[in-house]
Design a protein around this motif. Structure first.
Motif, PDB file in Angstrom:
ATOM      1  N   GLU A 150       0.817  -1.257   0.093  1.00  0.00           N
ATOM      2  CA  GLU A 150       0.116   0.017   0.003  1.00  0.00           C
ATOM      3  C   GLU A 150       1.006   1.202  -0.004  1.00  0.00           C
ATOM      4  OE1 GLU A 150      -3.359   2.150   0.006  1.00  0.00           O
ATOM      5  OE2 GLU A 150      -3.020  -0.012  -0.206  1.00  0.00           O
ATOM      6  N   ARG A 151       1.982   1.002   0.808  1.00  0.00           N
ATOM      7  CA  ARG A 151       2.828   2.401   0.790  1.00  0.00           C
ATOM      8  C   ARG A 151       3.424   2.734  -0.504  1.00  0.00           C
ATOM      9  NH1 ARG A 151       3.995   7.343   3.339  1.00  0.00           N
ATOM     10  NH2 ARG A 151       6.128   7.823   2.952  1.00  0.00           N
ATOM     11  N   GLU A 152       3.972   1.561  -1.045  1.00  0.00           N
ATOM     12  CA  GLU A 152       4.433   1.677  -2.757  1.00  0.00           C
ATOM     13  C   GLU A 152       3.555   2.281  -3.514  1.00  0.00           C
ATOM     14  OE1 GLU A 152       5.839  -2.223  -3.337  1.00  0.00           O
ATOM     15  OE2 GLU A 152       7.415  -2.277  -2.016  1.00  0.00           O
ATOM     16  N   GLN A 153       2.175   1.802  -3.578  1.00  0.00           N
ATOM     17  CA  GLN A 153       1.338   2.352  -4.553  1.00  0.00           C
ATOM     18  C   GLN A 153       0.834   3.648  -4.243  1.00  0.00           C
ATOM     19  OE1 GLN A 153      -2.768   0.447  -4.264  1.00  0.00           O
ATOM     20  NE2 GLN A 153      -2.471   0.201  -6.328  1.00  0.00           N
ATOM     21  N   MET A 154       1.119   4.125  -2.921  1.00  0.00           N
ATOM     22  CA  MET A 154       0.833   5.346  -2.667  1.00  0.00           C
ATOM     23  C   MET A 154       1.911   6.224  -3.195  1.00  0.00           C
ATOM     24  SD  MET A 154       0.197   7.420   1.078  1.00  0.00           S
ATOM     25  CE  MET A 154       1.983   7.298   1.519  1.00  0.00           C
ATOM     26  N   CYS A 155       3.109   6.009  -2.886  1.00  0.00           N
ATOM     27  CA  CYS A 155       4.462   6.547  -3.456  1.00  0.00           C
ATOM     28  C   CYS A 155       4.206   6.864  -4.907  1.00  0.00           C
ATOM     29  CB  CYS A 155       5.620   6.060  -3.143  1.00  0.00           C
ATOM     30  SG  CYS A 155       6.057   6.074  -1.252  1.00  0.00           S
ATOM     31  N   SER A 156       3.965   5.886  -5.662  1.00  0.00           N
ATOM     32  CA  SER A 156       3.986   5.795  -7.004  1.00  0.00           C
ATOM     33  C   SER A 156       2.722   6.807  -7.406  1.00  0.00           C
ATOM     34  CB  SER A 156       3.568   4.348  -7.583  1.00  0.00           C
ATOM     35  OG  SER A 156       3.423   4.243  -9.008  1.00  0.00           O
ATOM     36  N   GLY A 162       3.804  14.273 -10.154  1.00  0.00           N
ATOM     37  CA  GLY A 162       4.950  15.171  -9.545  1.00  0.00           C
ATOM     38  C   GLY A 162       4.525  15.791  -7.957  1.00  0.00           C
ATOM     39  N   LEU A 163       3.975  15.127  -7.264  1.00  0.00           N
ATOM     40  CA  LEU A 163       3.857  15.788  -5.932  1.00  0.00           C
ATOM     41  C   LEU A 163       4.635  15.238  -4.949  1.00  0.00           C
ATOM     42  CD1 LEU A 163      -0.419  15.203  -6.211  1.00  0.00           C
ATOM     43  CD2 LEU A 163       1.179  17.199  -6.542  1.00  0.00           C
ATOM     44  N   GLU A 164       5.026  15.876  -3.908  1.00  0.00           N
ATOM     45  CA  GLU A 164       5.521  15.339  -2.821  1.00  0.00           C
ATOM     46  C   GLU A 164       5.116  14.284  -2.161  1.00  0.00           C
ATOM     47  OE1 GLU A 164       8.139  17.228   1.208  1.00  0.00           O
ATOM     48  OE2 GLU A 164       6.890  18.495  -0.119  1.00  0.00           O
ATOM     49  N   VAL A 165       5.927  13.257  -1.707  1.00  0.00           N
ATOM     50  CA  VAL A 165       5.273  12.019  -1.309  1.00  0.00           C
ATOM     51  C   VAL A 165       5.281  12.374   0.426  1.00  0.00           C
ATOM     52  CG1 VAL A 165       5.489   9.677  -0.608  1.00  0.00           C
ATOM     53  CG2 VAL A 165       6.292  10.521  -2.746  1.00  0.00           C
ATOM     54  N   PRO A 166       4.116  12.340   0.978  1.00  0.00           N
ATOM     55  CA  PRO A 166       3.889  12.646   2.482  1.00  0.00           C
ATOM     56  C   PRO A 166       4.709  11.588   3.269  1.00  0.00           C
ATOM     57  CG  PRO A 166       1.802  11.680   1.663  1.00  0.00           C
ATOM     58  CD  PRO A 166       2.732  11.933   0.374  1.00  0.00           C
ATOM     59  N   LYS A 167       5.415  12.241   4.207  1.00  0.00           N
ATOM     60  CA  LYS A 167       6.127  11.463   5.277  1.00  0.00           C
ATOM     61  C   LYS A 167       5.442  11.067   6.332  1.00  0.00           C
ATOM     62  CE  LYS A 167      10.508  13.587   4.121  1.00  0.00           C
ATOM     63  NZ  LYS A 167      11.554  14.445   4.631  1.00  0.00           N
ATOM     64  N   PRO A 168       5.404   9.732   6.837  1.00  0.00           N
ATOM     65  CA  PRO A 168       4.769   9.285   8.032  1.00  0.00           C
ATOM     66  C   PRO A 168       4.968  10.098   9.292  1.00  0.00           C
ATOM     67  CG  PRO A 168       6.532   7.680   7.429  1.00  0.00           C
ATOM     68  CD  PRO A 168       6.436   8.655   6.357  1.00  0.00           C
TER      69      PRO A 168
END
Length: 299
Positions: A150-156, A162-168
Motif C-alpha cells: 500500500e505504501r509503494e502504491q501511494m508513493c507511485s 509530480g507531488l511530494e510524497v507525504p512522510k509518515p
C-alpha cells in the motif's frame, strides 16, 4: 484503497520473489510455527519457535489451532471494495467498518450504512465515523506485505503526478520539562478523573411500559456520563442493551414536555431547553416503552 483485483495481481507478481505476498485464502495458516528446510525435503518435521529453539514432534506447538485466512475475511475485508481494509473506519451508529476512502465516497450519495442501511446521520454522515486503528493493526499483522504494498502504491501515485510524497508522522519524544510537568500532574490528580470530552451528566428516569410489554430487565445504571456529541439514538441503544429489549419494542425519550428526536445531540437538547432540562446539574431524560403504531393499510 486496495481492490480485490489488485490483490490477485499482487499474488501472481510476487511468485518466486524473496518476500511472497500471502494473500491466498487457503494457503496462509494462522500458526506461529513454520516448517524448516528439513521438513521440506521429507525429513522429520521440525519447526522454529519465537525464541529460536526447535519444536519437535509431540510438542505443544502441534496442538495450536490452524485456520485458513479466508475464514477471517468477513472481519478484515471491506464490503464496498471487497479488498482488505485500508485506513479502517467504523460507523459509530452500527459499528460496521470499511476502508476510509470507500465509505467517504459512499456518503457522497447516501447517508445510510452500506451493510445494514441504518441512517448514519440525516445531513452529515461523516460526523459519525471514526478511525479504527486497532483493527487496522490486526489486518496488517495478518497480511504481512499489505502495508508495504500500500505504501509503494501511494508513493507511485504521488510521483506520477509530480507531488511530494507525504512522510509518515513520527512523534518526537517529550523533553525533560514536559516529563516533569506530566509527573507533577499525575501526582496531583485524584485516583479517578473524568475525561473532559464526557461533558454531559444524564439521569435516566423510567416511567413505565405499555401493556403487553413484559420481558425486560430493570435499568440499573440511571446515572451516566457521556459526550455532548452523543445523540438520543445512542441513549436509546444504551437502554436497549441494558434492559435487553425486544426489537419490536419502541423507546420514547422525553425531556420536560418535549418528545426528543433520535438525531438530536445531547448538547443541543441541553442548550435549547436550558434550566428546564436540568436537575442539580444533571440532564434528566424520561423514557418509556411502547409498542409500535400499527400501519394502516390502503384499500
Amino acid at each position: 484503497m486496495v481492490l480485490l483485483g489488485w490483490q490477485q495481481r499482487a499474488r501472481g507478481d510476487n511468485v518466486g520473489k524473496k518476500k511472497p505476498c500471502p494473500f491466498s485464502g487457503t494457503g496462509l495458516v494462522m500458526s506461529s510455527s513454520t516448517p524448516t528446510h528439513d521438513e521440506e525435503e521429507g525429513g522429520t518435521p521440525v519447526s522454529n519457535s519465537h525464541d529460536g529453539s526447535q519444536n519437535k514432534p509431540g510438542s505443544d506447538s502441534e496442538d495450536e489451532p490452524k485456520l485458513p485466512l479466508n475464514q477471517f475475511y468477513p472481519y478484515i475485508r471491506c464490503a464496498l471494495c471487497c479488498g482488505f481494509l485500508i485506513d479502517a473506519t467504523t460507523i459509530t451508529e452500527c459499528l460496521h467498518t470499511f476502508c476510509k476512502s470507500c465509505i467517504v465516497k459512499h456518503f457522497l450519495y447516501s447517508n445510510r450504512c452500506p451493510t445494514c442501511s441504518i441512517v448514519v446521520h440525516q445531513t452529515q454522515p461523516l460526523y459519525n465515523i471514526r478511525p479504527d486503528r486497532q483493527l487496522q493493526d490486526i489486518v496488517y499483522k495478518m497480511i504481512p506485505c499489505l502495508e508495504e504494498l500500500e505504501r509503494e502504491q501511494m508513493c507511485s501515485f504521488y510521483k506520477q503526478r509530480g507531488l511530494e510524497v507525504p512522510k509518515p508522522a513520527v512523534a518526537s519524544p517529550p523533553g525533560p520539562a514536559v516529563l516533569r510537568r506530566q509527573k507533577k500532574d499525575m501526582i496531583n490528580q485524584s485516583v479517578f478523573t473524568i475525561p473532559p470530552e464526557l461533558d454531559v451528566s444524564l439521569l435516566l428516569e423510567f416511567v413505565g411500559a405499555e401493556e403487553g410489554i413484559n420481558n425486560y430487565k430493570p435499568l440499573e445504571r440511571r446515572y451516566v456520563r457521556v459526550s455532548g456529541e452523543a445523540t438520543i439514538r445512542h441513549v436509546e441503544l444504551f437502554i436497549r442493551r441494558k434492559m435487553e429489549l425486544s426489537p419490536t419494542c419502541q423507546v420514547d425519550v422525553v425531556c420536560g414536555d418535549h418528545l426528543l428526536d433520535q438525531y438530536q445531540s445531547l448538547r443541543d437538547v441541553q442548550n435549547s431547553l436550558g434550566e428546564e432540562a436540568l436537575q442539580d446539574g444533571l440532564l434528566v431524560l424520561h423514557f418509556g416503552l411502547v409498542l409500535p403504531s400499527p400501519v394502516l393499510s390502503r384499500e
